[in-house]
Design a protein around this motif. Sequence first.
Motif, PDB file in Angstrom:
ATOM      1  N   PRO A  11       0.802  -1.111  -0.198  1.00  0.00           N
ATOM      2  CA  PRO A  11      -0.067   0.093   0.171  1.00  0.00           C
ATOM      3  C   PRO A  11       0.846   1.364  -0.137  1.00  0.00           C
ATOM      4  O   PRO A  11       0.390   2.274  -0.012  1.00  0.00           O
ATOM      5  N   LEU A  12       2.002   1.259   0.147  1.00  0.00           N
ATOM      6  CA  LEU A  12       2.868   2.418   0.381  1.00  0.00           C
ATOM      7  C   LEU A  12       3.307   3.197  -0.878  1.00  0.00           C
ATOM      8  O   LEU A  12       3.387   4.254  -0.642  1.00  0.00           O
ATOM      9  N   ASN A  70       1.886  -4.974  -8.683  1.00  0.00           N
ATOM     10  CA  ASN A  70       1.107  -5.835  -7.666  1.00  0.00           C
ATOM     11  C   ASN A  70      -0.011  -5.544  -6.870  1.00  0.00           C
ATOM     12  O   ASN A  70      -0.897  -6.080  -6.443  1.00  0.00           O
ATOM     13  N   GLY A  71      -0.246  -4.062  -7.249  1.00  0.00           N
ATOM     14  CA  GLY A  71      -1.287  -3.441  -6.482  1.00  0.00           C
ATOM     15  C   GLY A  71      -1.168  -3.026  -4.971  1.00  0.00           C
ATOM     16  O   GLY A  71      -0.121  -3.324  -4.314  1.00  0.00           O
ATOM     17  N   GLY A  76       4.011  -6.261   6.776  1.00  0.00           N
ATOM     18  CA  GLY A  76       2.935  -5.201   6.025  1.00  0.00           C
ATOM     19  C   GLY A  76       2.900  -4.214   7.208  1.00  0.00           C
ATOM     20  O   GLY A  76       3.987  -3.871   7.892  1.00  0.00           O
ATOM     21  N   VAL A  77       1.761  -3.305   6.909  1.00  0.00           N
ATOM     22  CA  VAL A  77       2.079  -2.083   7.797  1.00  0.00           C
ATOM     23  C   VAL A  77       0.720  -1.724   8.975  1.00  0.00           C
ATOM     24  O   VAL A  77       1.112  -1.184   9.646  1.00  0.00           O
ATOM     25  N   ARG A  78      -0.272  -2.664   8.817  1.00  0.00           N
ATOM     26  CA  ARG A  78      -1.307  -2.169   9.402  1.00  0.00           C
ATOM     27  C   ARG A  78      -1.452  -3.452  10.454  1.00  0.00           C
ATOM     28  O   ARG A  78      -0.800  -4.560  10.294  1.00  0.00           O
ATOM     29  N   PRO A  79      -2.184  -3.113  11.590  1.00  0.00           N
ATOM     30  CA  PRO A  79      -2.315  -4.255  12.854  1.00  0.00           C
ATOM     31  C   PRO A  79      -2.764  -5.482  12.190  1.00  0.00           C
ATOM     32  O   PRO A  79      -2.309  -6.671  12.842  1.00  0.00           O
ATOM     33  N   GLY A 119       7.316   9.552  -0.866  1.00  0.00           N
ATOM     34  CA  GLY A 119       6.061   8.962  -0.783  1.00  0.00           C
ATOM     35  C   GLY A 119       5.915   8.026   0.589  1.00  0.00           C
ATOM     36  O   GLY A 119       6.666   8.300   1.706  1.00  0.00           O
ATOM     37  N   GLY A 120       5.130   7.293   0.437  1.00  0.00           N
ATOM     38  CA  GLY A 120       4.729   6.069   1.437  1.00  0.00           C
ATOM     39  C   GLY A 120       5.670   5.814   2.843  1.00  0.00           C
ATOM     40  O   GLY A 120       5.222   6.048   3.725  1.00  0.00           O
TER      41      GLY A 120
END
Length: 463
Positions: free
Chosen positions: A174-175, A186-187, A219-222, A286-287
């Motif tokens: 997502p970043l 890859n989205g 990843g980045v989210r919990p 960015g991210g």
Amino acid sequence: MRLYLINPSNPLVSIVKVKESRWNRYRVWKPLSLMVLAGLTPGEWETSILDENLGVPDYAAMPRPNLVGVTAFTSQANRAYELADYFRDQGVPVVMGGIHATMCLDEVIERVDAVVTREAEGVWPQVLDDARQGRLQRQYDGGFAEMTGVPSARHDLLSRGYAFGAIQTTRGCPLNCSFCSVTAFNGAHYRQRPIPDVVREFQSIREKRVLVVDDNLIGVRPEHIARAKDLFRAMTRAKLRKEWIAQATINFADDEELLTLAAKAGCSGVFIGFESPSPEALRGLGGKFSLLKDRDLRASVRRIQRHNILVAGSFIIGLDADEPGIGRRIAEAARRYGLDNLNVLFLTPLPGTRLWDQMKSQGRIPLDVLPQDWKYYTLTYPVARYRHLSLDGIIREMISCNETFYSVPGIFRRVFSSFWHRRKPWISLAGNLSYRGNLRRAAEAYAGFRHHWGDGRDDTRGS
Ligand code: B12
Ligand code: SF4
């Protein structure tokens, strides 16, 4: 029906010259894309994977295939086209897929019989069926695969000559950093393979050491981190007895339980993109900026290392904020953070990225005799015009950075420290010697590159 799946070599990527330095054996990685394709291929096809990184096979002496599949990063595109010409001259149809085929469809479609864009899981069986019936279409688009549809890769087809096996557990990021192709390819949606599939595939890998190719394993989210913990628990329960390395963002350091579980599951090293020692330069990327800003990086690195996990860091030279002296500043930052290994790359506009669009519109991509110049898009050549650094200047910065970090006392200090803390001293030694061994070859490569650049291109800076 005979199928050859080929990973083309790029002669300019010096790290793959295994014969020139035996330490490079630790830096040649299995082409997982082709092993996954082989896993999707029905049994009626007799499938061979040919990895030119281990030496170019004598194709003329081999049985004629019914179909050839070629993968390519951008830097491998020229060799991919040579292979396509060779097999098509013999009447063998050639299909090309992978990141370059996706990002440069118009270029690729001119040179092969069929192109598969994006991920192959959804379309490869149909491509094979069409090839068998002699009615290949010009283009297939696989879109983003369902992760339940990713098969176990055929690890058995490439069993010798590699120090590491390879596996993938997630796709997407997502970043969306400006210089990176992953989100475009890859989205942004972080897709995770079912944990039992991953564990089963791990069990089928013969190598003791494994590269987890995920762009960000945790990843980045919990919820991503919770899944990573579940994966590590399942790997531990399965008693895999593997040592693995992976890529992650620096938030890996923020969760003690995550680190404990990763180490227990066999994590021996992690590759983290720090990108720049300068907050100003990071802001433009960015991210990742939000993860790196205002962080005590030395403390984060130490927290990971306390779990016996080596930390390799990656930086970019040539960002718009970079001025003369940046090479030494990066080497010093890497030493200050306590990194076990440092990988520095030139800022490179890769097709399909925001950076490509930006530099192209500013007229800052002089290496644009395409496709020939793609061979320099290895991130180890300064293919663009950099704001404050001339061609010679940026090469000097790269050399100074590597010579400072990979000096003999520097290597000795790091290996001694990993030995003292029982943090995989042999892996640390192999990594450090491999990088140092390539310094001389890099200097020769830059001389050749300068010569190539001299063909009618001026050396003015970007702006
Ligand atoms: C692992 C990896 C490596 C490894 C292993 C490479 C190898 N031997 O395969 C190593 C460390 C060696 C490496 C090196 C480099 N890498 Co790399 N790497 C990756 C990474 C993280 C994962 C690739 C992977 O294995 N994915 C898993 C497989 C299953 O997915 P896949 O390769 O996409 O394959 C699927 C589809 O693409 C398709 N497909 C692929 N090939 C084919 C062929 C056919 C015929 C068909 C039908 C379909 C098809 O089907 C597969 C299943 O869906 C990617 C990031 C990414 N997410 O792609 C970067 C990435 C591919 N690397 C990148 C780069 C730039 C490099 C380097 C040039 C520079 C560098 N220093 O990092 C070098 C040089 C390589 C060379 N030989 O020239 C860029 C490529 C961009 C581009 N336009 O080329 C990426 C996208 C990262 C990025 N930040 O942008 N890399
Ligand atoms: S975090 Fe890594 S994989 Fe994700 S977009 Fe940035 S550089 Fe690419």
